[in-house]
Write an enzyme that holds these catalytic residues in place. Structure first.
Site, PDB file in Angstrom:
ATOM      1  N   SER A 135      61.191  51.386  83.244  1.00  0.00           N
ATOM      2  CA  SER A 135      59.763  51.661  83.147  1.00  0.00           C
ATOM      3  C   SER A 135      59.027  50.585  83.941  1.00  0.00           C
ATOM      4  CB  SER A 135      59.348  51.622  81.673  1.00  0.00           C
ATOM      5  OG  SER A 135      57.963  51.803  81.532  1.00  0.00           O
ATOM      6  N   LYS A 161      60.309  55.206  86.013  1.00  0.00           N
ATOM      7  CA  LYS A 161      59.099  55.683  85.319  1.00  0.00           C
ATOM      8  C   LYS A 161      57.957  54.775  85.722  1.00  0.00           C
ATOM      9  CE  LYS A 161      57.723  55.186  80.528  1.00  0.00           C
ATOM     10  NZ  LYS A 161      58.099  55.497  79.133  1.00  0.00           N
ATOM     11  N   LYS A 163      54.016  53.717  85.330  1.00  0.00           N
ATOM     12  CA  LYS A 163      52.835  53.791  84.467  1.00  0.00           C
ATOM     13  C   LYS A 163      51.618  54.153  85.318  1.00  0.00           C
ATOM     14  CE  LYS A 163      54.548  52.398  80.460  1.00  0.00           C
ATOM     15  NZ  LYS A 163      54.442  53.178  79.211  1.00  0.00           N
ATOM     16  N   ASP A 189      54.067  57.903  83.374  1.00  0.00           N
ATOM     17  CA  ASP A 189      53.689  57.783  81.954  1.00  0.00           C
ATOM     18  C   ASP A 189      52.240  57.326  81.890  1.00  0.00           C
ATOM     19  OD1 ASP A 189      53.443  57.433  79.244  1.00  0.00           O
ATOM     20  OD2 ASP A 189      54.989  55.879  79.065  1.00  0.00           O
ATOM     21  N   GLU A 214      54.481  61.872  81.193  1.00  0.00           N
ATOM     22  CA  GLU A 214      54.600  61.541  79.773  1.00  0.00           C
ATOM     23  C   GLU A 214      53.214  61.284  79.190  1.00  0.00           C
ATOM     24  OE1 GLU A 214      57.494  58.416  79.280  1.00  0.00           O
ATOM     25  OE2 GLU A 214      56.750  57.871  77.293  1.00  0.00           O
ATOM     26  N   ASP A 239      55.282  61.585  73.933  1.00  0.00           N
ATOM     27  CA  ASP A 239      55.735  60.324  73.353  1.00  0.00           C
ATOM     28  C   ASP A 239      54.897  60.084  72.092  1.00  0.00           C
ATOM     29  OD1 ASP A 239      56.028  57.611  72.700  1.00  0.00           O
ATOM     30  OD2 ASP A 239      55.745  56.832  74.716  1.00  0.00           O
ATOM     31  N   LYS A 263      61.566  57.726  70.272  1.00  0.00           N
ATOM     32  CA  LYS A 263      61.676  56.295  69.964  1.00  0.00           C
ATOM     33  C   LYS A 263      61.969  56.178  68.472  1.00  0.00           C
ATOM     34  CE  LYS A 263      58.374  54.889  73.524  1.00  0.00           C
ATOM     35  NZ  LYS A 263      56.991  54.439  73.791  1.00  0.00           N
ATOM     36  N   GLY A 291      61.601  53.408  74.933  1.00  0.00           N
ATOM     37  CA  GLY A 291      61.767  51.993  74.620  1.00  0.00           C
ATOM     38  C   GLY A 291      60.439  51.354  74.293  1.00  0.00           C
TER      39      GLY A 291
END
Ligand code: OSB
Ligand code: MG
Length: 391
Positions: A135, A161, A163, A189, A214, A239, A263, A291
């Site tokens: 991430s 991934k 952000k 995400d 996400e 998520d 998660k 995570g």
């Protein structure tokens, strides 16, 4: 089998580089480590609550009180199997990260009592290694993002991934896609940084061949995610919105998700995780393990869970050195060149806390006996010494 004692340790572990999301920047990983003791054996868990209630409502402080006053007092008596813990805690609403910290430690303890690796007790497969991605937080500029992304890709991480938020989305993702080429699995995400009013804007992502986006919309929404799914072709992964297998079922039913991020802390432990894994597997919904910048203890739990057959996509559990110069376990997780982490083979989670390292980063510690019953009325009133409770 019985538990005798719980140890709560609050640690503060520096991150190698700051991690920035739409919530802000983190420089240090703070967490409660939970040790459960009984039958001469210890089990370990980690609470993934945050400094502030930004990702979810839970904080280190809320988790402490939930554990001390409500969760730990429900652990008295005989424990036949760790799946019983979910039911014992079921009447307590929310506080899932606090519950998971204890519940995962009890699964570790139970597996160690049987001298078996945790993944076997969970029903995982004997795969030896699990595929992982990484991430990538918001960077200072697009050049730096391309460099960082390329670096992780060359190390072998199986998917990247990235952000995003409204001022950091189309351009950086377009440039990374161009920089790395069409074959690299990339996803985004948003951590709830958008509303449905951004649907047309988010359509611009459709040409980038992202694996998924996400949690684009509100942390407590599924309805608008269902509407967004009709307006973009990029698959939606939830998520923040998912806390139970029922949440997954409802979101799936209305077309609000195509993929699930699971998660353990967000859903309240392994029993809830196993129910979600089962639902995703039986409905052929792609699933991966998310995570929360965990230390090696939480990382080990993620690795064991990921051996279950429903986990079909690389997760966010990267190697220890992605976040820490020195992790808190004696054998940190190392990325294999094929983009995997090894599943520890010893009893329980199969990794040991590095006691000297933990001593160096320890902020506070408390040893709690398991009381025979939940708080009495008098204890509730003694909780708040500075407040006039009107007596
Ligand atoms: O949204 O998945 C998230 C970290 C903290 C809070 C929320 C999230 C994340 C990550 C990092 O994306 C995942 C990891 O590397 O542990
Ligand atoms: Mg997320």
């Amino acid at each position: 089998m019985r538990l005798e004692q719980i140890v709560l340790q609050f640690i503060s572990l520096p991150l190698k580089t700051p991690f920035e999301t739409s919530f802000g920047q983190e420089n240090t990983k703070r967490a409660w480590l939970v040790t459960v003791r009984g039958e001469g054996i210890e089990g370990y868990g980690e609470c993934v609550a945050s400094d502030q209630p930004l990702y979810s409502e839970e904080t280190h402080a809320s988790a402490y009180y939930a554990l001390r006053d409500h969760i730990i007092p429900r652990l008295a008596g005989d424990i036949g199997h760790p799946r019983e813990i979910f039911n014992r805690l079921e009447s307590l609403r929310g506080n899932r990260m606090a519950k998971a910290a204890i519940e995962t430690a009890i699964w570790d303890w139970y597996a160690k009592c049987l001298s078996r690796p945790l993944y076997q007790i969970l029903g995982g497969q004997d795969v030896g290694r699990i595929p992982v991605g990484v991430s990538i937080g918001i960077q200072a500029d697009v050049r730096q993002l391309c460099q960082v992304a390329e670096g992780y890709w060359q190390k072998g991480y199986m998917r990247l991934k990235i952000k995003i938020r409204p001022d950091w989305d189309i351009e950086p993702l377009t440039r990374v896609r161009r920089h790395l080429g069409p074959g690299v699995p990339i996803m985004a995400d948003a951590n709830s940084a958008y509303t449905l009013a951004w649907a047309e804007h988010l359509q611009q992502l459709d040409s980038l061949q992202l694996m998924m986006i996400e949690q684009p919309l509100a942390y407590d929404d599924i309805i608008d995610h269902g509407k967004l799914a009709q307006r973009i072709t990029t698959p939606i992964c939830l998520d923040e919105s998912i806390h139970t297998a029922d949440d997954v079922a409802k979101a799936w039913e209305i077309g609000a998700l195509g993929i699930v991020n699971l998660k353990i802390g967000r859903v309240g432990g392994y029993t809830a995780s196993l129910a979600i894994e089962e639902f995703a597997r039986s409905h052929q919904i792609p699933l991966w393990c998310g995570g929360m910048l965990e230390t090696g203890i939480g990382r080990a739990h993620n690795v064991h869970l990921t051996t279950l057959p429903g986990f079909t996509l690389p997760g966010d559990t990267s190697a220890s050195d992605r976040y820490f110069d020195r992790d808190i376990i004696t054998e940190p997780f190392v990325l294999n060149s094929d983009g995997t982490l090894n599943v520890p083979e010893g009893p329980g989670i199969g990794v040991s806390p590095d006691l000297r390292r933990i001593r160096d980063i320890l902020v506070y510690q408390e040893v709690l006996p398991i009381p025979a019953q939940p708080l009495t009325a008098a204890q509730h009133e003694r909780r708040f010494p500075d407040i006039d409770l009107g007596r």
